[in-house]
Scaffold this motif. Structure first.
Motif, PDB file in Angstrom:
ATOM      1  N   ASP A 214      13.902  -6.078 -53.297  1.00  0.00           N
ATOM      2  CA  ASP A 214      12.854  -6.206 -52.318  1.00  0.00           C
ATOM      3  C   ASP A 214      13.541  -6.494 -50.932  1.00  0.00           C
ATOM      4  OD1 ASP A 214      10.601  -5.792 -53.795  1.00  0.00           O
ATOM      5  OD2 ASP A 214      10.779  -8.022 -54.752  1.00  0.00           O
ATOM      6  N   VAL A 215      14.630  -7.305 -51.076  1.00  0.00           N
ATOM      7  CA  VAL A 215      15.708  -7.438 -49.938  1.00  0.00           C
ATOM      8  C   VAL A 215      16.161  -6.253 -49.255  1.00  0.00           C
ATOM      9  CG1 VAL A 215      17.661  -8.554 -49.081  1.00  0.00           C
ATOM     10  CG2 VAL A 215      16.180 -10.088 -50.741  1.00  0.00           C
ATOM     11  N   LEU A 216      16.697  -5.445 -50.259  1.00  0.00           N
ATOM     12  CA  LEU A 216      17.116  -4.237 -49.590  1.00  0.00           C
ATOM     13  C   LEU A 216      16.019  -3.261 -48.753  1.00  0.00           C
ATOM     14  CD1 LEU A 216      19.393  -3.170 -52.770  1.00  0.00           C
ATOM     15  CD2 LEU A 216      20.125  -3.977 -50.224  1.00  0.00           C
ATOM     16  N   LEU A 217      14.976  -3.018 -49.560  1.00  0.00           N
ATOM     17  CA  LEU A 217      13.803  -2.410 -48.887  1.00  0.00           C
ATOM     18  C   LEU A 217      13.291  -3.004 -47.539  1.00  0.00           C
ATOM     19  CD1 LEU A 217      11.723  -1.519 -51.982  1.00  0.00           C
ATOM     20  CD2 LEU A 217      12.936   0.023 -50.670  1.00  0.00           C
ATOM     21  N   ALA A 218      13.446  -4.195 -47.651  1.00  0.00           N
ATOM     22  CA  ALA A 218      12.927  -4.818 -46.232  1.00  0.00           C
ATOM     23  C   ALA A 218      14.269  -4.877 -45.127  1.00  0.00           C
ATOM     24  CB  ALA A 218      12.745  -6.490 -46.480  1.00  0.00           C
ATOM     25  N   HIS A 219      15.231  -4.857 -45.659  1.00  0.00           N
ATOM     26  CA  HIS A 219      16.527  -4.535 -44.582  1.00  0.00           C
ATOM     27  C   HIS A 219      16.483  -3.162 -44.224  1.00  0.00           C
ATOM     28  CE1 HIS A 219      20.615  -3.532 -43.573  1.00  0.00           C
ATOM     29  NE2 HIS A 219      20.764  -4.678 -43.423  1.00  0.00           N
ATOM     30  N   ARG A 220      16.109  -2.029 -45.059  1.00  0.00           N
ATOM     31  CA  ARG A 220      16.086  -0.735 -44.549  1.00  0.00           C
ATOM     32  C   ARG A 220      14.906  -0.480 -43.527  1.00  0.00           C
ATOM     33  NH1 ARG A 220      13.471   4.035 -48.265  1.00  0.00           N
ATOM     34  NH2 ARG A 220      11.895   2.573 -47.906  1.00  0.00           N
ATOM     35  N   ARG A 221      13.825  -1.221 -43.898  1.00  0.00           N
ATOM     36  CA  ARG A 221      12.521  -0.908 -42.919  1.00  0.00           C
ATOM     37  C   ARG A 221      12.968  -1.796 -41.833  1.00  0.00           C
ATOM     38  NH1 ARG A 221       8.704  -4.435 -41.581  1.00  0.00           N
ATOM     39  NH2 ARG A 221       9.450  -5.929 -43.313  1.00  0.00           N
ATOM     40  N   LEU A 222      13.428  -2.751 -41.759  1.00  0.00           N
ATOM     41  CA  LEU A 222      13.815  -3.522 -40.502  1.00  0.00           C
ATOM     42  C   LEU A 222      14.704  -2.889 -39.669  1.00  0.00           C
ATOM     43  CD1 LEU A 222      13.396  -7.195 -41.311  1.00  0.00           C
ATOM     44  CD2 LEU A 222      11.971  -6.035 -40.147  1.00  0.00           C
ATOM     45  N   TYR A 223      15.800  -2.399 -40.022  1.00  0.00           N
ATOM     46  CA  TYR A 223      16.989  -1.581 -39.431  1.00  0.00           C
ATOM     47  C   TYR A 223      16.666  -0.284 -39.097  1.00  0.00           C
ATOM     48  CZ  TYR A 223      19.724  -5.856 -39.442  1.00  0.00           C
ATOM     49  OH  TYR A 223      20.248  -7.169 -39.221  1.00  0.00           O
ATOM     50  N   ARG A 224      15.652   0.078 -39.535  1.00  0.00           N
ATOM     51  CA  ARG A 224      15.041   1.441 -39.060  1.00  0.00           C
ATOM     52  C   ARG A 224      13.903   1.109 -37.838  1.00  0.00           C
ATOM     53  NH1 ARG A 224      14.689   5.837 -44.201  1.00  0.00           N
ATOM     54  NH2 ARG A 224      16.925   5.901 -44.446  1.00  0.00           N
ATOM     55  N   GLY A 225      13.608   0.144 -37.454  1.00  0.00           N
ATOM     56  CA  GLY A 225      12.469  -0.349 -36.749  1.00  0.00           C
ATOM     57  C   GLY A 225      13.034   0.335 -35.393  1.00  0.00           C
ATOM     58  N   PRO A 226      12.064   0.453 -34.415  1.00  0.00           N
ATOM     59  CA  PRO A 226      12.406   0.664 -32.977  1.00  0.00           C
ATOM     60  C   PRO A 226      13.384  -0.141 -32.236  1.00  0.00           C
ATOM     61  CG  PRO A 226      10.210  -0.070 -33.080  1.00  0.00           C
ATOM     62  CD  PRO A 226      10.580  -0.162 -34.668  1.00  0.00           C
ATOM     63  N   LYS A 227      13.945   0.189 -31.315  1.00  0.00           N
ATOM     64  CA  LYS A 227      14.939  -0.731 -30.506  1.00  0.00           C
ATOM     65  C   LYS A 227      14.095  -1.186 -29.408  1.00  0.00           C
ATOM     66  CE  LYS A 227      19.226   2.378 -31.288  1.00  0.00           C
ATOM     67  NZ  LYS A 227      20.065   3.362 -30.785  1.00  0.00           N
TER      68      LYS A 227
END
Length: 464
Positions: free
Chosen positions: A133-146
């Motif tokens: 769950d931490v990895l999935l959240a990390h992936r989602r957040l770091y693919r978010g817009p700048k």
């Protein structure tokens, strides 16, 4: 067959099962199966390494067979073939084969899960969230817009608190014109840039936000020279002395405090604000301007054209989304735009740009201001250029209790003059984003504000 389809099929079978929802052990099993399938989510780069691991095991077995001249391996294969032949006599191969494959996959998944569990216990002891769950959240957040947010004061930290749940690619560009309170004293005594607004933004973007906010906001009540200082200001002052300047201090602090995003001062120059009032007075100092009690007709800074921090300009040029405000108009927002390179970079950006207007007027700064007045003040400070495309305005009026409380301080809701805003060429985004505490104090709600801003960004981004 795709992983998503397989997961849907399993969920459908679980729903149809007569025991579904009855047995706690069945529920735990379903949860565990779902957790396993999460490891096969696209983008985590887990499937490729899992296949490489299996390939490595097979190659190792092949190498061992070659090394021992196949003799033990031959008899082992004969034994397995005899065992499988016996099973095939009992069950047809089209049943026994898939069952054996399923058993092997379950063993592999079980082993991998226990391995990951052991690693999680070491890396995140006592953590409630599972590593996947931490990895999935990390992936989602770091693919978010700048996202670049420009401002200062409590308004900026409030916004960051909500935005960090949607993206980790956040850059907060913060004013360094503060000369009051603890920040002002440190500025005078140590010659450092005021750390107050930066401190609040770091706390808002930190993973352990609640604890860090309490720590950074802690003010010493005793001690020779310590009284009135906040721990966060002293921390950043010490880091500035150790690292050499505020930019390096903030970067080092961000690493230590696990900050999601980055906080940058607009400039490293020792900027001091001045304001010309309608009665002709010239007021110097950020903390003195609101106290002067006059109508501001012009605002500037000394030195007149401070150089921008290069990292701030880079962030604006690479931004997918630029947000200005909320915050005190003349002492938190406009000081950033007086750094001409920052205003130039925002004006040149093709990213969606929006201004978050304050809910209430501010005595000494925006008394009797409408939404259009706020927009004109920003435009005038930037030489008449339009730095944003839309303005977010709160839709619903605060409660009667809040209105009475604010009226006693000569503060009122910012009136939305639609026609004037339309003539200025700005789109209006209306939303209920207000938070009101039990004392009637009004603030933007971090989660609601961030949700509305990201929704507008999605529409503006896909509409291009």
């Amino acid at each position: 067959m795709s992983i998503g389809f397989l997961r849907q099929a399993l969920n459908a079978l679980q729903k149809r099962s007569p025991l579904a929802g009855r047995s706690p052990s069945h529920s735990r099993t379903s949860h565990r199966v779902n957790q396993w399938f999460k490891w096969l989510s696209p983008g985590l780069s887990i499937k490729r390494w899992l296949l490489i691991s299996v390939g490595g095991v097979l190659l190792s077995i092949l190498g061992l067979a070659i090394w021992v001249k196949l003799t033990p391996i031959f008899w082992m294969l004969e034994l397995i073939r005899g065992f499988l032949g016996a099973i095939a006599n009992i069950l047809p191969n089209y049943i026994s084969g898939p069952l054996v494959i399923l058993g092997g996959l379950l063993l592999l998944l079980w082993g991998q899960t226990r391995t990951v569990g052991s690693i999680t216990q070491v890396l995140r002891p006592g953590a409630e969230e599972e590593l996947i769950d931490v990895l999935l959240a990390h992936r989602r957040l770091y693919r978010g817009p700048k996202i670049v947010v420009v401002g200062g004061g409590t308004g900026l930290s409030t916004l960051l608190r909500g935005l960090k749940t949607y993206s980790a690619n956040i850059t907060a560009i913060v004013t360094v014109a503060d000369d009051g309170g603890s920040s002002g004293r440190l500025r005078q005594e140590f010659g450092v840039l005021p750390p107050g607004d930066i401190r609040n933004c770091l706390a808002a973007l930190a993973d352990e936000e609640k604890l860090l906010t309490e720590l950074f906001q802690y003010r010493f009540r005793a001690g020779d020279g310590l009284t009135g200082h906040s721990f966060g200001n002293l921390f950043l002052t010490a880091m500035s002395d150790i690292t050499g300047d505020l930019e390096r201090a903030v970067a080092a602090s961000s690493r230590v405090l696990a900050v999601r995003g980055q906080v940058l001062p607009a400039t490293l120059s020792d900027v001091r604000l001045w304001a010309e009032l309608a009665d002709g007075r010239i007021i110097e100092g950020e903390s003195s301007i609101p106290k002067a009690g006059g109508k501001i007709v012009k605002i500037g800074c000394l030195p007149a054209n401070p150089p921008a921090l290069p990292a701030a300009i880079k962030a604006i040029k690479e931004a997918d989304y630029i947000i200005i405000g909320p915050g005190s108009l003349y002492t938190s927002l406009i000081p950033n735009l007086l750094v001409s390179e920052i205003a130039d970079a925002i004006a040149a950006s093709v990213a969606p740009r929006i201004y978050v207007c304050n809910v209430m007027t501010q005595p000494g700064e925006t008394q009797d201001y409408t939404v259009a007045d706020h927009i004109r003040a920003i435009d005038n400070a930037c030489g008449g250029r339009r730095l944003f495309d839309a303005v977010l305005v709160h839709k619903k009026s605060p409660s009667a209790q809040s209105l009475i409380r604010y009226a006693q301080q000569n503060s009122h809701p910012v009136f939305l003059d639609r026609e004037a805003v339309a003539q200025l060429g700005r789109r209006i985004v209306l939303a209920n984003v207000l938070y009101e505490d039990e004392t009637g104090f009004v603030r933007h709600n971090p989660q609601k504000l961030a949700k509305v801003l990201l929704k507008w960004y999605s529409g503006a981004h896909h509409g291009k």
